[in-house]
Design an enzyme around this catalytic site. Structure first.
Site, PDB file in Angstrom:
ATOM      1  N   GLY A   7      -6.040  27.983 -25.067  1.00 65.06           N
ATOM      2  CA  GLY A   7      -5.037  28.419 -26.025  1.00 65.06           C
ATOM      3  C   GLY A   7      -4.953  29.929 -25.960  1.00 65.06           C
ATOM      4  O   GLY A   7      -5.801  30.629 -26.487  1.00 65.06           O
ATOM      5  N   SER A   9      -3.439  33.222 -27.060  1.00 65.21           N
ATOM      6  CA  SER A   9      -2.677  33.686 -28.219  1.00 65.21           C
ATOM      7  C   SER A   9      -2.074  35.062 -28.014  1.00 65.21           C
ATOM      8  O   SER A   9      -1.321  35.546 -28.845  1.00 65.21           O
ATOM      9  CB  SER A   9      -3.603  33.745 -29.427  1.00 65.21           C
ATOM     10  OG  SER A   9      -4.592  34.737 -29.212  1.00 65.21           O
ATOM     11  N   GLY A  10      -2.462  35.710 -26.924  1.00 62.64           N
ATOM     12  CA  GLY A  10      -2.020  37.085 -26.738  1.00 62.64           C
ATOM     13  C   GLY A  10      -3.010  38.068 -27.328  1.00 62.64           C
ATOM     14  O   GLY A  10      -2.753  39.266 -27.377  1.00 62.64           O
ATOM     15  N   CYS A 100      -4.714  24.294 -39.803  1.00 61.71           N
ATOM     16  CA  CYS A 100      -4.063  24.550 -38.525  1.00 61.71           C
ATOM     17  C   CYS A 100      -4.979  24.118 -37.380  1.00 61.71           C
ATOM     18  O   CYS A 100      -4.512  23.548 -36.393  1.00 61.71           O
ATOM     19  CB  CYS A 100      -3.720  26.025 -38.411  1.00 61.71           C
ATOM     20  SG  CYS A 100      -3.045  26.464 -36.810  1.00 61.71           S
ATOM     21  N   GLY A 124     -10.571  30.911 -28.270  1.00 64.98           N
ATOM     22  CA  GLY A 124     -11.365  32.125 -28.423  1.00 64.98           C
ATOM     23  C   GLY A 124     -12.005  32.224 -29.790  1.00 64.98           C
ATOM     24  O   GLY A 124     -12.049  33.296 -30.382  1.00 64.98           O
ATOM     25  N   CYS A 200      -2.983  31.917 -39.659  1.00 63.63           N
ATOM     26  CA  CYS A 200      -2.740  31.852 -38.233  1.00 63.63           C
ATOM     27  C   CYS A 200      -1.274  31.948 -37.893  1.00 63.63           C
ATOM     28  O   CYS A 200      -0.919  32.444 -36.846  1.00 63.63           O
ATOM     29  CB  CYS A 200      -3.352  30.590 -37.651  1.00 63.63           C
ATOM     30  SG  CYS A 200      -2.744  29.092 -38.399  1.00 63.63           S
TER      31      CYS A 200
END
Ligand SMILES: Nc1ncnc2c1ncn2[C@@H]1O[C@H](COP(=O)(O)OP(=O)(O)OP(=O)(O)O)[C@@H](O)[C@H]1O
Length: 395
Positions: A7, A9-10, A100, A124, A200
């Site tokens: 995943g 997320s940037g 989430c 992460g 989130c």
């Protein structure tokens, strides 16, 4: 080669997650999820997700791994946002981050990842996964991250054995400074990027403004309750059984306007939560006012002066049976059994000594020290040493 979907997320944590797994020989795929784009409720004008997905793409490019974006905003709205509004409307305070993880990242998102032929999903998060063997069966453990400052196990307190079995948390063994150093060394553009915080999906929004878009303002009064009145406000009876005692101490106090004096007005009790200090706009008190209770039916906010006001404190809480969750399915208590644990009722709260008592209809969590602002709708998570073994919604 084992395939794993990360995943992405940037942010720096998931960038390093992808990098480390690649170094360990996994075939890594980066997946960014977009979980918000509803025109009826704006989250932010700044549109952080576009920026974040771009950063995620640049990281994937740098690592030369495949990268995809999935739009989960529909599911997000249904499972998280609507639930949030609904809970606030009823005077409870939900935790969207915990939800989430359970409903989106480790459910919808995970299914998509496994559909891509992956064996694992990695995130992460600062926590670790352990595996032990019991009666010839593998049991997965959810362990706190090594970096005590960053430990995110609390947010994963609703994960199941099934979900954990397909998950990897590579950075749980590292501290944040170590993660940043690895990112810098690998020349990832996210190395110095600021941490995202809190909710989130919301990113940069302020919660009151977010809530006001769906929950209509409704003027009501703020009542200040004197310190002489504690949460129980009655003579402590003689208890014949432990359950009677726990039931007494877990009871939510019932305040009435006549218990104190009216000191101000508010725009809707459903915007407020227990323990809250901000947003009351009442001056002239010696110590600041804290919300000790809200009554959304009568639309009244009860407050007390100072964070030691007895109305803020309770010793025991209750979790209903259907809101009780054991990460360690092998540790489920039977009625009449109890377990010594360390528990927390919010993210980053230092662990508190407590005992869980299983009774019919649910379980009591009885703390050694009374706890401030035990808030309905929030999660209590309990640990044994550094392992999170179960959790539940505070009722
Ligand atoms: N939009 C997203 N798309 C894909 N995965 C995500 C997304 N948001 C979060 N995640 C995953 O969940 C993990 C924890 O998310 P959280 O929002 O707590 O981010 P964080 O701790 O700031 O991590 P990061 O530095 O990677 O953003 C991330 O590391 C990432 O693996």
């Amino acid at each position: 080669m084992k395939r794993v979907v990360v995943g992405l997320s940037g942010g720096v944590d998931s960038s390093v997650t992808a990098y480390l797994l690649q170094q360990q020989g996994y075939e890594v795929i980066g997946l960014f999820m977009k979980n918000w784009h509803d025109d009826s409720v704006t989250i932010s004008d700044e549109c952080p997700w576009l920026e974040d997905s771009n950063d995620a793409m640049i990281v994937a490019d740098k690592l030369a791994i495949p990268f995809q974006t999935v739009d989960l905003s529909e599911e997000y709205k249904e499972r998280i946002v609507d639930y949030m509004f609904n809970e606030y409307e009823q005077g409870r305070t939900p935790n969207p981050d915990v939800l989430c993880n359970r409903e989106i990242k480790f459910d919808v998102f995970m299914k998509i990842a496994l559909g891509l032929g992956a064996e694992y999903v990695a995130t992460g998060h600062y926590c670790r996964k352990g595996v032990i063997e019991k009666d010839g069966k593998e049991i997965y453990q959810l362990l706190a991250g090594i970096d005590g400052n960053k430990d995110q196990s609390y947010f994963l307190c609703q994960l199941s054995q099934e979900q954990l079995s397909k998950t990897l948390f590579p950075i749980g063994e590292l501290t944040k400074p170590e993660v940043r150093a690895i990112a810098a060394e690998a020349d990832l553009i996210t190395a110095d990027k600021k941490d995202s915080q809190g909710l989130c999906f919301i990113g940069k929004v302020r919660l009151p403004e977010f809530l006001q878009q769906k929950l209509k303002p409704k003027e009501g009064v703020i009542v200040e309750v004197p310190e002489s009145m504690d949460a129980y406000n009655e003579v402590v009876p003689q208890f014949e059984t432990k359950e009677q005692e726990l039931s007494f101490y877990s009871k939510k106090p019932e305040y009435h306007i006549s218990d104190g004096k009216i000191v101000g007005k508010h725009q809707g009790a459903h915007y407020f939560t227990k323990g809250q200090r901000k947003g009351l706009h009442v001056g002239g008190t010696v110590a600041p006012l804290f919300v000790i209770d809200t009554d959304v039916e009568e639309n009244v906010i009860y407050t007390g002066q100072g964070k030691n006001h007895p109305g803020l404190y309770r010793r025991t809480l209750f979790v209903k049976q259907h809101e009780l969750h054991w990460v360690r399915e092998d540790m489920v208590l039977a009625i009449g059994e109890s377990l010594s644990v360390n528990a927390r009722i919010r993210y980053r709260q230092p662990l508190q000594k407590a005992t869980i008592y299983k009774v019919e209809g649910g379980a009591f969590v009885d703390f050694e020290e009374p706890q401030s602002a035990i808030t309905e709708g929030q999660f209590v998570a309990w640990y044994i040493k550094d392992e999170l073994v179960g959790s539940g919604v505070i009722s």
